[in-house]
Design an enzyme around this catalytic site. Structure first.
Site, short mmCIF file in Angstrom:
data_model
loop_
_atom_site.label_atom_id
_atom_site.label_comp_id
_atom_site.label_asym_id
_atom_site.label_seq_id
_atom_site.Cartn_x
_atom_site.Cartn_y
_atom_site.Cartn_z
N GLY A 71 0.73 -1.12 0.10
CA GLY A 71 -0.03 -0.03 -0.18
C GLY A 71 0.77 1.43 0.08
O GLY A 71 1.98 1.32 -0.55
N GLY A 72 0.21 2.27 0.62
CA GLY A 72 0.99 3.52 0.86
C GLY A 72 2.10 3.68 1.33
O GLY A 72 3.39 4.54 1.00
N GLY A 104 22.27 11.26 -31.91
CA GLY A 104 21.75 11.80 -30.74
C GLY A 104 22.16 11.11 -29.45
O GLY A 104 22.25 11.89 -28.62
N ALA A 105 22.42 9.87 -29.45
CA ALA A 105 22.92 9.14 -28.31
C ALA A 105 24.53 9.52 -28.01
O ALA A 105 24.70 9.58 -26.82
CB ALA A 105 22.86 7.51 -28.70
#
Length: 524
Positions: free
Chosen positions: A179-180, A414-415
């Site tokens: 859970g949280g 771009g890499a």
């Protein structure tokens, strides 16, 4: 006033023997609950703290704290500590704060008093400027205390966020975390898990089956291997608690106390100028042949020792902490052995977070490039490779620590730019004689540029081969980038370690003035 005096007279006095007996009972705990803990293959909270901290260094805070809740039979069950042991000690002689859930008491569930103890130790850690380690083994919020327990988690999350980038925060998962409660570890710098005994998930298997019809075990849903290999939530996974906590100690030896200090230096076994002759044979000259980049990292760092972060997630990139001439460095390296070392969504996220951590804690960054580009594909584009790749670019551009890049073989498109090229702020860039820096590979470039010429020739294949050779010789030779100032020097592989050590020594006093702002708005 008289009533108050009379009431005090009826309180039985607590002497030294009674206090010693109370402390003994705290240390031992309920024997039956301890047996149940051992039957699951788990240590107690205090045994875990003893393994984490230097022997005899632990000072406990609020061991006599009890909850004040009423109803649901809580008023008759008020054990001391309220299910969490908090305090401080030392690891390798340096102060570390710690809290450990005690599953034997209320299943380690968090109530109001329990949360207040954690809040206090977190506040102390931040004020003292020392790392915080949480040993998690709890059943979530204490249902009997209702909203008070939930508010307790809110206080933890808020403190995790305030401490982020200020002190190292390490979460060690040694039991369930559902859970949280799972959000606190997710907010910290590192997450350790132990196989078979620790699990993390927002909704458990029963809820998953009820909602989606999928049937799965706790370990299959949120076990250590799942989070180390699939989700990337866990940075480290180990087979037993002893090994796990020993590795936490090792990690702490590589981190500073806080963001105002540098990581602790160590004496190096090897001289700074040690030649790395083995590097000549480790990396094939043929850019299409794979090899293990880990062998390169081992050859460069002191004693061949390093700690790899997220070793089993996004394996096409390596992120590791090691030392060069005794000084801690962060290493980011493409891994040609996995997906040819391309960048994809997971690799971009992994490296970006690691770079941000290094920058926050004054750890210089060494980048080893051998990258053919970004991974093409519909899944990558639809999954947001542009957005995720931008995270890596943002992390490098935003980093103010010393940064040195070494191009081993290829660095395309771009890499190349994203992997800490000089144009995005690398302080020094070196390249091996085998380097190829270009928009794309020679074959692809020739097919684009000379498409018509190749199609019109009598022998297209021979023409293509000739033009590829000419393109490579003209625009991709090892000294092309160096001639244009985009590479500071072309070095022999064997000289890599020495060049890095000399460069980092020069950059040790680097200072960067950033624009005045609350914070940036990085891509998410």
């Amino acid at each position: 006033m008289d009533t108050v005096k009379r009431d005090r007279q009826h309180v039985p006095p607590i002497g030294i023997p009674e206090l010693e007996e109370l402390r003994r009972s705290l240390l031992e705990g309920d024997p039956a609950a301890t047996e149940r803990q051992r039957a699951k293959g788990k240590l107690t909270a205090r045994e875990r703290i003893d393994l984490l901290l230097d022997e005899g260094s632990f000072s406990e805070l609020e061991p006599l704290r009890r909850h004040r809740a009423s109803g649901f039979d809580l008023e008759r069950n008020r054990p001391h500590t309220d299910g969490v042991v908090t305090g401080w000690g030392t690891v390798h002689g340096r102060t570390v704060f710690v809290y450990a859930h005690d599953f034997r008491i209320f299943g380690g569930a968090l109530g109001e008093a329990h949360a207040q103890k954690i809040h206090k130790i977190m506040d102390h850690a931040l004020a003292a400027g020392a790392p915080l380690v949480s040993l998690n083994d709890g059943a979530g919020a204490r249902i009997q205390e209702g909203v008070s327990a939930l508010a307790g988690y809110g206080g933890i999350f808020q403190r995790n966020t305030r401490a982020s980038g200020v002190i190292p925060q390490i979460s060690v998962m040694l039991g369930p975390c559902a859970g949280g409660a799972a959000y606190s570890p997710a907010l910290t710098d590192f997450v350790f898990m132990v196989r078979d005994t620790s699990q993390m998930f927002i909704t458990g298997p029963d809820v998953v089956q009820a909602v989606t019809g999928e049937k799965i075990s706790q370990n299959g849903l949120g076990g250590a291997d799942v989070h180390a290999e699939t989700s990337g939530v866990a940075h480290f996974a180990y087979d037993d608690e002893q090994t796990c906590l020993e590795e936490v100690r090792y990690l702490l030896s590589l981190l500073p106390q806080n963001n105002r200090e540098n990581p602790p230096a160590a004496s190096a076994e090897y001289p700074p100028g040690r030649s790395c002759e083995a590097l000549r044979d480790l990396v094939p000259a043929d850019g299409n042949r794979p090899y293990d980049m880990r062998a390169v990292v081992r050859e460069i760092v002191d004693d061949g020792e390093y700690l790899e972060v997220h070793e089993r997630w996004a394996t096409n990139i390596i992120c590791a902490l090691g030392r060069l001439d005794g000084e801690v460095v962060g290493v980011v390296a493409n891994q040609p052995q996995s997906l040819a070392g391309v960048l994809d969504i997971k690799a971009s996220e992994k490296a970006a977070r690691f770079i941000q951590m290094c920058d926050a804690f004054n750890i210089p960054i060494v980048t080893l490039l051998d990258v053919p580009g970004f991974l093409p594909g519909v899944d990558q584009e639809h999954g947001g490779i542009i957005r995720h790749g931008a995270k890596l670019l943002y992390a490098y551009c935003n980093a103010t620590v010393p940064r040195i890049s070494v191009i081993l073989r290829k660095a395309y498109g771009g890499a190349y730019i994203v992997m800490d090229s000089q144009s995005v702020g690398a302080d020094l860039t070196y390249a091996w004689p085998t380097n190829e820096i270009a928009v794309m590979g020679a074959e692809g470039a020739a097919n684009v540029i000379f498409r018509r010429q190749i199609a019109a020739s009598e022998d297209p294949e021979a023409t293509r081969a000739r033009l590829v050779k000419e393109y490579r010789a003209e625009l991709m030779h090892p000294y092309y980038a160096a001639e244009r100032g985009l590479v500071d020097d072309v070095i022999a592989p064997a000289d890599t370690r020495g060049a890095l050590i000399r460069g980092l020594a020069m950059l040790r006093a680097k200072h960067v003035d950033l624009p005045a702002r609350k914070h940036g708005n990085p891509p998410q």
